[in-house]
Design a protein around this motif. Structure first.
Motif, PDB file in Angstrom:
ATOM      1  N   UNK A  10       7.623  51.527  71.678  1.00  0.00           N
ATOM      2  CA  UNK A  10       9.005  51.394  72.146  1.00  0.00           C
ATOM      3  C   UNK A  10       9.755  50.325  71.359  1.00  0.00           C
ATOM      4  N   UNK A  11       9.076  49.207  71.087  1.00  0.00           N
ATOM      5  CA  UNK A  11       9.713  48.121  70.333  1.00  0.00           C
ATOM      6  C   UNK A  11      10.094  48.602  68.943  1.00  0.00           C
ATOM      7  N   UNK A  12       9.184  49.306  68.287  1.00  0.00           N
ATOM      8  CA  UNK A  12       9.474  49.800  66.944  1.00  0.00           C
ATOM      9  C   UNK A  12      10.597  50.831  66.983  1.00  0.00           C
ATOM     10  N   UNK A  13      10.649  51.631  68.038  1.00  0.00           N
ATOM     11  CA  UNK A  13      11.754  52.573  68.191  1.00  0.00           C
ATOM     12  C   UNK A  13      13.089  51.875  68.316  1.00  0.00           C
ATOM     13  N   UNK A  14      13.122  50.795  69.071  1.00  0.00           N
ATOM     14  CA  UNK A  14      14.356  50.021  69.222  1.00  0.00           C
ATOM     15  C   UNK A  14      14.761  49.425  67.873  1.00  0.00           C
ATOM     16  N   UNK A  15      13.793  48.887  67.138  1.00  0.00           N
ATOM     17  CA  UNK A  15      14.093  48.300  65.830  1.00  0.00           C
ATOM     18  C   UNK A  15      14.568  49.358  64.828  1.00  0.00           C
ATOM     19  N   UNK A  16      14.016  50.555  64.911  1.00  0.00           N
ATOM     20  CA  UNK A  16      14.452  51.647  64.021  1.00  0.00           C
ATOM     21  C   UNK A  16      15.906  52.025  64.312  1.00  0.00           C
ATOM     22  N   UNK A  17      16.273  52.019  65.607  1.00  0.00           N
ATOM     23  CA  UNK A  17      17.672  52.309  65.956  1.00  0.00           C
ATOM     24  C   UNK A  17      18.599  51.249  65.377  1.00  0.00           C
ATOM     25  N   UNK A  18      18.144  49.983  65.369  1.00  0.00           N
ATOM     26  CA  UNK A  18      18.943  48.911  64.794  1.00  0.00           C
ATOM     27  C   UNK A  18      19.120  49.141  63.296  1.00  0.00           C
ATOM     28  N   UNK A  23      24.373  48.346  66.887  1.00  0.00           N
ATOM     29  CA  UNK A  23      24.556  46.897  66.948  1.00  0.00           C
ATOM     30  C   UNK A  23      23.514  46.240  67.846  1.00  0.00           C
ATOM     31  N   UNK A  24      23.164  45.019  67.485  1.00  0.00           N
ATOM     32  CA  UNK A  24      22.161  44.265  68.234  1.00  0.00           C
ATOM     33  C   UNK A  24      22.591  44.067  69.678  1.00  0.00           C
ATOM     34  N   UNK A  25      23.828  43.701  69.895  1.00  0.00           N
ATOM     35  CA  UNK A  25      24.314  43.449  71.252  1.00  0.00           C
ATOM     36  C   UNK A  25      24.206  44.708  72.116  1.00  0.00           C
ATOM     37  N   UNK A  26      24.505  45.859  71.538  1.00  0.00           N
ATOM     38  CA  UNK A  26      24.412  47.118  72.288  1.00  0.00           C
ATOM     39  C   UNK A  26      22.969  47.435  72.660  1.00  0.00           C
ATOM     40  N   UNK A  27      22.049  47.234  71.722  1.00  0.00           N
ATOM     41  CA  UNK A  27      20.633  47.486  72.012  1.00  0.00           C
ATOM     42  C   UNK A  27      20.108  46.541  73.091  1.00  0.00           C
ATOM     43  N   UNK A  28      20.483  45.280  72.993  1.00  0.00           N
ATOM     44  CA  UNK A  28      20.025  44.300  73.973  1.00  0.00           C
ATOM     45  C   UNK A  28      20.545  44.638  75.366  1.00  0.00           C
ATOM     46  N   UNK A  29      21.792  45.015  75.464  1.00  0.00           N
ATOM     47  CA  UNK A  29      22.376  45.372  76.753  1.00  0.00           C
ATOM     48  C   UNK A  29      21.708  46.623  77.315  1.00  0.00           C
ATOM     49  N   UNK A  30      21.495  47.610  76.465  1.00  0.00           N
ATOM     50  CA  UNK A  30      20.910  48.880  76.899  1.00  0.00           C
ATOM     51  C   UNK A  30      19.476  48.712  77.416  1.00  0.00           C
ATOM     52  N   UNK A  31      18.714  47.845  76.767  1.00  0.00           N
ATOM     53  CA  UNK A  31      17.302  47.694  77.126  1.00  0.00           C
ATOM     54  C   UNK A  31      17.022  46.478  78.004  1.00  0.00           C
ATOM     55  N   UNK A  32      18.045  45.703  78.299  1.00  0.00           N
ATOM     56  CA  UNK A  32      17.877  44.558  79.192  1.00  0.00           C
ATOM     57  C   UNK A  32      17.055  43.436  78.591  1.00  0.00           C
ATOM     58  N   UNK A  34      17.089  39.904  75.763  1.00  0.00           N
ATOM     59  CA  UNK A  34      17.974  38.914  75.158  1.00  0.00           C
ATOM     60  C   UNK A  34      17.970  39.093  73.642  1.00  0.00           C
ATOM     61  N   UNK A  35      18.954  38.501  73.007  1.00  0.00           N
ATOM     62  CA  UNK A  35      19.023  38.554  71.548  1.00  0.00           C
ATOM     63  C   UNK A  35      17.823  37.822  70.948  1.00  0.00           C
ATOM     64  N   UNK A  36      17.378  36.751  71.605  1.00  0.00           N
ATOM     65  CA  UNK A  36      16.207  36.012  71.110  1.00  0.00           C
ATOM     66  C   UNK A  36      14.961  36.897  71.128  1.00  0.00           C
ATOM     67  N   UNK A  37      14.805  37.678  72.192  1.00  0.00           N
ATOM     68  CA  UNK A  37      13.678  38.608  72.264  1.00  0.00           C
ATOM     69  C   UNK A  37      13.764  39.631  71.156  1.00  0.00           C
ATOM     70  N   UNK A  38      14.953  40.185  70.942  1.00  0.00           N
ATOM     71  CA  UNK A  38      15.134  41.178  69.888  1.00  0.00           C
ATOM     72  C   UNK A  38      14.739  40.606  68.532  1.00  0.00           C
ATOM     73  N   UNK A  39      15.207  39.407  68.219  1.00  0.00           N
ATOM     74  CA  UNK A  39      14.928  38.844  66.902  1.00  0.00           C
ATOM     75  C   UNK A  39      13.469  38.409  66.763  1.00  0.00           C
ATOM     76  N   UNK A  40      12.811  38.032  67.859  1.00  0.00           N
ATOM     77  CA  UNK A  40      11.379  37.736  67.766  1.00  0.00           C
ATOM     78  C   UNK A  40      10.588  39.017  67.520  1.00  0.00           C
ATOM     79  N   UNK A  41      11.004  40.123  68.146  1.00  0.00           N
ATOM     80  CA  UNK A  41      10.399  41.432  67.869  1.00  0.00           C
ATOM     81  C   UNK A  41      10.616  41.796  66.409  1.00  0.00           C
TER      82      UNK A  41
END
Length: 88
Positions: A10-18, A23-32, A34-41
């Motif tokens: 799932x994480x790799x799928x989210x990163x592929x969509x990015x 946009x990062x903000x849209x992905x973070x909002x959609x998946x609940x 934080x931006x910090x979590x996204x960038x650590x992934x």
């Protein structure tokens, strides 16, 4: 230990969509998340395929087991050095 909410797939799928332009903000909002979590992934899984992520997790689990056994051996050495008896 905290259970992960998302699998590596799932994480790799989210990163592929990015990478595809979402946009990062849209992905973070959609998946609940934080931006910090996204960038650590992104720093950990960025550019990986699912098979590579699974191999990484297997190696981390293997290393964790090795660290625990080394820790146990170190404790046994301290006990022997101090002359205490080991429980049977």
């Amino acid at each position: 230990m905290k259970k992960n909410r998302y699998t590596e797939e799932q994480i790799i799928g989210i990163l592929k969509r990015h990478e595809a332009g979402v946009k990062t903000a849209d992905l973070c909002r959609e998946h609940g998340i934080s931006a910090a979590t996204f960038y650590s992934w992104k720093s950990k899984f960025g550019g990986m395929d699912v098979s590579e992520a699974q191999r990484l997790k297997a190696m981390e689990d293997e290393n964790r087991g090795g660290e625990l056994s080394l820790h146990g051996e170190a404790l046994k050495a301290v006990i022997r050095k101090n002359g205490w008896s080991l429980p049977v």
